[in-house]
Write a protein that holds these residues in place. Structure first.
Motif, PDB file in Angstrom:
ATOM      1  N   THR A  16       0.750  -1.075  -0.090  1.00 11.52           N
ATOM      2  CA  THR A  16      -0.057  -0.096  -0.034  1.00 11.52           C
ATOM      3  C   THR A  16       0.762   1.098   0.010  1.00 11.52           C
ATOM      4  O   THR A  16       0.540   2.235  -0.736  1.00 11.52           O
ATOM      5  N   PHE A  17       1.930   1.334   1.002  1.00  9.71           N
ATOM      6  CA  PHE A  17       2.785   2.577   0.833  1.00  9.71           C
ATOM      7  C   PHE A  17       3.513   2.635  -0.390  1.00  9.71           C
ATOM      8  O   PHE A  17       3.785   3.698  -0.738  1.00  9.71           O
ATOM      9  N   ASP A  18       4.279   1.453  -0.851  1.00  9.24           N
ATOM     10  CA  ASP A  18       4.769   1.266  -2.185  1.00  9.24           C
ATOM     11  C   ASP A  18       4.036   2.151  -3.437  1.00  9.24           C
ATOM     12  O   ASP A  18       4.549   2.900  -4.038  1.00  9.24           O
ATOM     13  N   ILE A  19       2.771   1.667  -3.215  1.00 14.48           N
ATOM     14  CA  ILE A  19       1.952   2.119  -4.480  1.00 14.48           C
ATOM     15  C   ILE A  19       1.574   3.776  -4.376  1.00 14.48           C
ATOM     16  O   ILE A  19       1.809   4.318  -5.055  1.00 14.48           O
ATOM     17  N   LEU A  20       1.454   4.191  -2.900  1.00  9.83           N
ATOM     18  CA  LEU A  20       1.540   5.478  -2.719  1.00  9.83           C
ATOM     19  C   LEU A  20       2.883   6.339  -3.129  1.00  9.83           C
ATOM     20  O   LEU A  20       2.736   7.470  -3.532  1.00  9.83           O
ATOM     21  N   GLU A  21       3.839   5.681  -2.664  1.00  7.59           N
ATOM     22  CA  GLU A  21       5.246   6.390  -3.152  1.00  7.59           C
ATOM     23  C   GLU A  21       5.434   6.257  -4.713  1.00  7.59           C
ATOM     24  O   GLU A  21       5.918   7.438  -5.243  1.00  7.59           O
ATOM     25  N   GLU A  22       4.923   5.427  -5.343  1.00 13.25           N
ATOM     26  CA  GLU A  22       4.966   5.380  -6.746  1.00 13.25           C
ATOM     27  C   GLU A  22       4.223   6.436  -7.378  1.00 13.25           C
ATOM     28  O   GLU A  22       4.567   7.104  -8.559  1.00 13.25           O
ATOM     29  N   LEU A  23       3.051   6.597  -6.837  1.00 21.76           N
ATOM     30  CA  LEU A  23       2.253   7.778  -7.321  1.00 21.76           C
ATOM     31  C   LEU A  23       2.715   8.979  -7.193  1.00 21.76           C
ATOM     32  O   LEU A  23       2.782  10.004  -8.121  1.00 21.76           O
ATOM     33  N   LYS A  24       3.378   9.148  -6.048  1.00 26.83           N
ATOM     34  CA  LYS A  24       3.987  10.435  -5.677  1.00 26.83           C
ATOM     35  C   LYS A  24       5.175  10.633  -6.653  1.00 26.83           C
ATOM     36  O   LYS A  24       5.211  11.884  -7.108  1.00 26.83           O
ATOM     37  N   ASP A  25       6.095   9.823  -6.914  1.00 22.80           N
ATOM     38  CA  ASP A  25       7.316   9.967  -7.788  1.00 22.80           C
ATOM     39  C   ASP A  25       6.598  10.282  -9.288  1.00 22.80           C
ATOM     40  O   ASP A  25       7.494  10.959  -9.943  1.00 22.80           O
ATOM     41  N   ARG A  26       5.568   9.641  -9.793  1.00 25.67           N
ATOM     42  CA  ARG A  26       5.063   9.762 -11.120  1.00 25.67           C
ATOM     43  C   ARG A  26       4.478  10.870 -11.170  1.00 25.67           C
ATOM     44  O   ARG A  26       4.018  11.240 -12.258  1.00 25.67           O
ATOM     45  N   ASN A  27       3.694  11.346 -10.138  1.00 27.20           N
ATOM     46  CA  ASN A  27       2.970  12.618 -10.157  1.00 27.20           C
ATOM     47  C   ASN A  27       1.229  11.977 -10.363  1.00 27.20           C
ATOM     48  O   ASN A  27       0.568  12.600  -9.466  1.00 27.20           O
ATOM     49  N   GLU A  28       1.216  11.241 -11.209  1.00 24.40           N
ATOM     50  CA  GLU A  28      -0.085  10.517 -11.654  1.00 24.40           C
ATOM     51  C   GLU A  28       0.346   9.368 -12.588  1.00 24.40           C
ATOM     52  O   GLU A  28       1.220   9.051 -12.964  1.00 24.40           O
ATOM     53  N   ALA A  29      -0.565   8.364 -12.600  1.00 22.84           N
ATOM     54  CA  ALA A  29      -0.372   6.984 -13.249  1.00 22.84           C
ATOM     55  C   ALA A  29      -1.648   6.598 -13.514  1.00 22.84           C
ATOM     56  O   ALA A  29      -2.768   6.376 -12.741  1.00 22.84           O
ATOM     57  N   THR A  30      -1.639   5.615 -14.761  1.00 23.43           N
ATOM     58  CA  THR A  30      -2.967   4.642 -15.027  1.00 23.43           C
ATOM     59  C   THR A  30      -2.670   3.542 -14.484  1.00 23.43           C
ATOM     60  O   THR A  30      -1.484   2.952 -13.818  1.00 23.43           O
ATOM     61  N   LEU A  31      -3.582   2.631 -14.487  1.00 21.26           N
ATOM     62  CA  LEU A  31      -3.631   1.229 -13.696  1.00 21.26           C
ATOM     63  C   LEU A  31      -2.677   0.507 -14.449  1.00 21.26           C
ATOM     64  O   LEU A  31      -1.859  -0.292 -13.819  1.00 21.26           O
ATOM     65  N   ALA A  32      -2.552   0.548 -15.725  1.00 23.48           N
ATOM     66  CA  ALA A  32      -1.567  -0.041 -16.443  1.00 23.48           C
ATOM     67  C   ALA A  32      -0.270   0.291 -16.281  1.00 23.48           C
ATOM     68  O   ALA A  32       0.500  -0.677 -16.073  1.00 23.48           O
ATOM     69  N   GLU A  33       0.086   1.474 -15.948  1.00 25.08           N
ATOM     70  CA  GLU A  33       1.252   1.858 -15.620  1.00 25.08           C
ATOM     71  C   GLU A  33       1.804   1.564 -14.436  1.00 25.08           C
ATOM     72  O   GLU A  33       3.024   1.073 -14.203  1.00 25.08           O
ATOM     73  N   LEU A  34       1.075   1.445 -13.141  1.00 21.08           N
ATOM     74  CA  LEU A  34       1.172   0.920 -12.072  1.00 21.08           C
ATOM     75  C   LEU A  34       1.382  -0.582 -11.936  1.00 21.08           C
ATOM     76  O   LEU A  34       2.325  -0.898 -11.569  1.00 21.08           O
ATOM     77  N   THR A  35       0.715  -1.341 -12.361  1.00 19.51           N
ATOM     78  CA  THR A  35       0.699  -2.784 -12.831  1.00 19.51           C
ATOM     79  C   THR A  35       2.100  -3.005 -13.244  1.00 19.51           C
ATOM     80  O   THR A  35       3.022  -4.100 -12.864  1.00 19.51           O
ATOM     81  N   GLN A  36       2.994  -2.198 -14.209  1.00 20.34           N
ATOM     82  CA  GLN A  36       4.133  -2.445 -14.742  1.00 20.34           C
ATOM     83  C   GLN A  36       5.261  -2.289 -13.785  1.00 20.34           C
ATOM     84  O   GLN A  36       6.337  -3.024 -13.720  1.00 20.34           O
ATOM     85  N   SER A  37       4.807  -1.491 -12.767  1.00 23.23           N
ATOM     86  CA  SER A  37       5.836  -1.295 -11.577  1.00 23.23           C
ATOM     87  C   SER A  37       5.853  -2.297 -10.410  1.00 23.23           C
ATOM     88  O   SER A  37       6.675  -2.200  -9.496  1.00 23.23           O
ATOM     89  N   PHE A  38       5.020  -3.272 -10.334  1.00 21.21           N
ATOM     90  CA  PHE A  38       4.697  -4.243  -9.354  1.00 21.21           C
ATOM     91  C   PHE A  38       4.551  -5.499  -9.864  1.00 21.21           C
ATOM     92  O   PHE A  38       4.040  -5.749 -11.131  1.00 21.21           O
ATOM     93  N   ASP A  39       5.101  -6.495  -8.993  1.00 27.74           N
ATOM     94  CA  ASP A  39       4.983  -7.839  -9.415  1.00 27.74           C
ATOM     95  C   ASP A  39       3.690  -8.345  -8.913  1.00 27.74           C
ATOM     96  O   ASP A  39       3.783  -9.479  -8.024  1.00 27.74           O
ATOM     97  N   LEU A  40       2.516  -7.828  -9.377  1.00 28.23           N
ATOM     98  CA  LEU A  40       1.339  -8.247  -9.018  1.00 28.23           C
ATOM     99  C   LEU A  40       0.414  -8.214 -10.127  1.00 28.23           C
ATOM    100  O   LEU A  40       0.776  -7.383 -11.155  1.00 28.23           O
ATOM    101  N   SER A  41      -0.940  -8.721 -10.054  1.00 31.05           N
ATOM    102  CA  SER A  41      -1.729  -8.643 -11.370  1.00 31.05           C
ATOM    103  C   SER A  41      -2.434  -7.185 -11.320  1.00 31.05           C
ATOM    104  O   SER A  41      -2.534  -6.690 -10.045  1.00 31.05           O
ATOM    105  N   LYS A  42      -2.903  -7.123 -12.350  1.00 29.61           N
ATOM    106  CA  LYS A  42      -3.805  -5.847 -12.660  1.00 29.61           C
ATOM    107  C   LYS A  42      -5.035  -5.798 -11.825  1.00 29.61           C
ATOM    108  O   LYS A  42      -5.172  -4.649 -10.847  1.00 29.61           O
ATOM    109  N   SER A  43      -5.559  -6.850 -11.503  1.00 28.38           N
ATOM    110  CA  SER A  43      -6.713  -6.940 -10.615  1.00 28.38           C
ATOM    111  C   SER A  43      -6.369  -6.697  -8.861  1.00 28.38           C
ATOM    112  O   SER A  43      -7.095  -5.960  -8.415  1.00 28.38           O
TER     113      SER A  43
END
Length: 255
Positions: A16-43
């Motif tokens: 959860t915190f990693d996702i928030l940090e990733e959004l902060k670093d990117r400013n904003e992102a789509t679901l697809a973009e975030l999925t590429q940054s994590f070893d987790l499924s899109k769902s």
């Protein structure tokens, strides 16, 4: 035996915190973009985002996610309960007004510098920094003012954890050179940042030290190299900062 349920809960919280940090670093992102940054499924990522969005920690606009203002509430609460913030902010604001430049208050937490308060004078330049931002301590005047008053063992621990990356050609990246510099800062009671973090920007900083000789934080004035020259840079601004620090330190002692 490791409690698997507890282990999964910790992993979930960390994600959860990693996702928030990733959004902060990117400013904003789509679901697809975030999925590429994590070893987790899109769902799975979508489930995290849905929960965060429901609680206001993330907002979604036109298919893009960004950090929500709910986090500002937490940050504001944390800052309000930092004693040095209430004690120092008026003096920092006065520095900005008197010098016309950008004035700052920083504290150290978990080996990084955190801008607790920043305020702009009439002629202040815009920078990439903001209140709440966490930065390295080795490449800022504020950070050097703090490091100079920490035990050597603590400084080594901070450098081991966070490293000494270069952000400009003036950044000190050699540990022994940094310790030599910090000794000078400690003796002078003043730290000069000559474009060590941002090209074209200079900073003058002084530590805030309590009556137990423990550093509580640091204050600074920052501005363009064109205005931070000669006597103003080396004498006038340091004198103003030391005067403000003296008031803050007295208020820390007797408040």
């Amino acid at each position: 035996m490791v409690d698997q349920q507890n282990s999964n809960a910790v992993k979930t919280a960390q994600t959860t915190f990693d996702i928030l940090e990733e959004l902060k670093d990117r400013n904003e992102a789509t679901l697809a973009e975030l999925t590429q940054s994590f070893d987790l499924s899109k769902s799975s990522i979508h489930n995290y985002l849905t929960t965060l969005e429901a609680d206001g920690y993330v907002v979604k606009e036109d298919g893009r996610y960004k950090v929500g203002l709910r986090l500002l509430d937490l940050g504001g609460h944390a800052r309000h309960h930092e004693r040095i913030y209430d004690i120092a902010k008026d003096e920092v604001a006065a520095l900005a007004e008197e010098t016309g430049e950008l004035a700052n208050l920083m504290v150290e937490q978990k080996g990084k510098g955190v801008y607790l308060y920043r305020t702009h004078g009439a002629d202040a330049v815009k920078t990439d920094s903001y209140t709440g931002q966490r930065v390295y301590l080795h490449n800022t005047g504020l950070g050097n003012a703090i490091l100079a008053h920490l035990p050597r063992e603590r400084v080594n621990e901070i450098l081991d954890t966070h490293g000494m990356p270069a952000t400009t050609e003036n950044t000190i990246t050699d540990r022994e050179e940094l310790f030599s510099h910090l000794e000078q800062v400690r003796e002078a009671g003043i730290a000069f940042d000559d474009e060590a973090r941002v090209e074209g920007l200079r900073c003058v900083a002084v530590p805030i030290v309590n009556n137990n000789n423990t550093v509580e934080g640091a204050i600074s004035v920052s501005g363009p190299t064109s205005r931070f020259q000669d006597e103003r840079f080396r004498e006038e601004l340091p004198a103003k900062l030391k005067s403000a620090a003296n008031v803050i330190e007295l208020n820390i002692t007797y408040t």
